[in-house]
Design a protein around this motif. Sequence first.
Motif, short mmCIF file in Angstrom:
data_model
loop_
_atom_site.label_atom_id
_atom_site.label_comp_id
_atom_site.label_asym_id
_atom_site.label_seq_id
_atom_site.Cartn_x
_atom_site.Cartn_y
_atom_site.Cartn_z
N LEU A 137 -9.13 15.52 5.73
CA LEU A 137 -8.59 15.18 7.04
C LEU A 137 -7.31 14.38 6.85
O LEU A 137 -7.20 13.57 5.93
CB LEU A 137 -9.61 14.35 7.83
CG LEU A 137 -10.98 14.98 8.02
CD1 LEU A 137 -11.94 13.99 8.65
CD2 LEU A 137 -10.89 16.23 8.86
N LEU A 138 -6.34 14.61 7.73
CA LEU A 138 -5.11 13.85 7.69
C LEU A 138 -5.36 12.52 8.39
O LEU A 138 -5.73 12.49 9.56
CB LEU A 138 -3.98 14.63 8.38
CG LEU A 138 -2.58 14.10 8.21
CD1 LEU A 138 -2.19 14.06 6.73
CD2 LEU A 138 -1.58 14.96 8.98
N ALA A 139 -5.17 11.44 7.67
CA ALA A 139 -5.49 10.11 8.21
C ALA A 139 -4.47 9.09 7.72
O ALA A 139 -3.78 9.31 6.72
CB ALA A 139 -6.89 9.69 7.79
N ALA A 140 -4.43 7.96 8.41
CA ALA A 140 -3.56 6.86 7.98
C ALA A 140 -3.93 6.45 6.57
O ALA A 140 -5.10 6.39 6.21
CB ALA A 140 -3.70 5.69 8.94
N ASP A 141 -2.92 6.15 5.77
CA ASP A 141 -3.12 5.76 4.38
C ASP A 141 -3.47 4.27 4.32
O ASP A 141 -2.60 3.42 4.23
CB ASP A 141 -1.88 6.05 3.56
CG ASP A 141 -2.09 5.81 2.07
OD1 ASP A 141 -3.23 5.51 1.67
OD2 ASP A 141 -1.12 5.94 1.32
N LEU A 142 -4.75 3.96 4.39
CA LEU A 142 -5.20 2.57 4.41
C LEU A 142 -4.97 1.86 3.09
O LEU A 142 -4.78 0.66 3.04
CB LEU A 142 -6.68 2.49 4.78
CG LEU A 142 -7.05 3.03 6.15
CD1 LEU A 142 -8.55 2.94 6.36
CD2 LEU A 142 -6.30 2.31 7.25
N ASP A 143 -4.97 2.61 2.00
CA ASP A 143 -4.79 1.99 0.68
C ASP A 143 -3.35 1.65 0.35
O ASP A 143 -3.08 0.88 -0.56
CB ASP A 143 -5.35 2.90 -0.41
CG ASP A 143 -6.86 2.93 -0.41
OD1 ASP A 143 -7.47 1.91 -0.03
OD2 ASP A 143 -7.43 3.98 -0.77
N SER A 144 -2.40 2.22 1.09
CA SER A 144 -1.00 1.97 0.76
C SER A 144 -0.51 0.61 1.25
O SER A 144 0.50 0.11 0.78
CB SER A 144 -0.12 3.06 1.36
OG SER A 144 -0.05 2.92 2.77
#
Length: 167
Positions: free
Chosen positions: A124-131
Amino acid sequence: MDRLLPDRSNGRGTGELAVPMAWLYAEYIADELLRTGDLVPSSTLEYRAGRQTLALTIYLSDQDDELSGIRVISQLDEWLSLTAYGHPWQEWVRERMERRSAEGGGPDLELATETWEWLQRTELLAADLDSSLQWHRGAIEVDEDDQVWTPAWELGLPLGHLAIHLF
């Protein structure tokens, strides 16, 4: 004619229809937790990822096949721990799936296996929380325009964790 048997007999060795009651109950609990949390619309893939991730967590954490309404409340802390950020959830699932398979499997394990495969292969395309370093420091300022393709379980895990926490 096939007949549905009580959960305890589950049709094993009798030639009767085997009903995956433990899996169906785990899905029901997961669905109720997510609906109660009202975090995402139930028609979305994000919701399905959260529900399936939670259902897998609930099913695999029940080592005695004794899911019941009374035990659900007592297991919330365990589910919170299993879905917490940094917990090796993927490895935990693999270990539990192997253990269940060695114990003989059954219709519950078949559905859990299908779910695990879906969670791994679906992205799924999702916000990159790890960045975002701020995310790790506790300030929740995530650039939602910075998106990455994420396996469904990686998106479903924090969603499930938050739903349990809100319950």
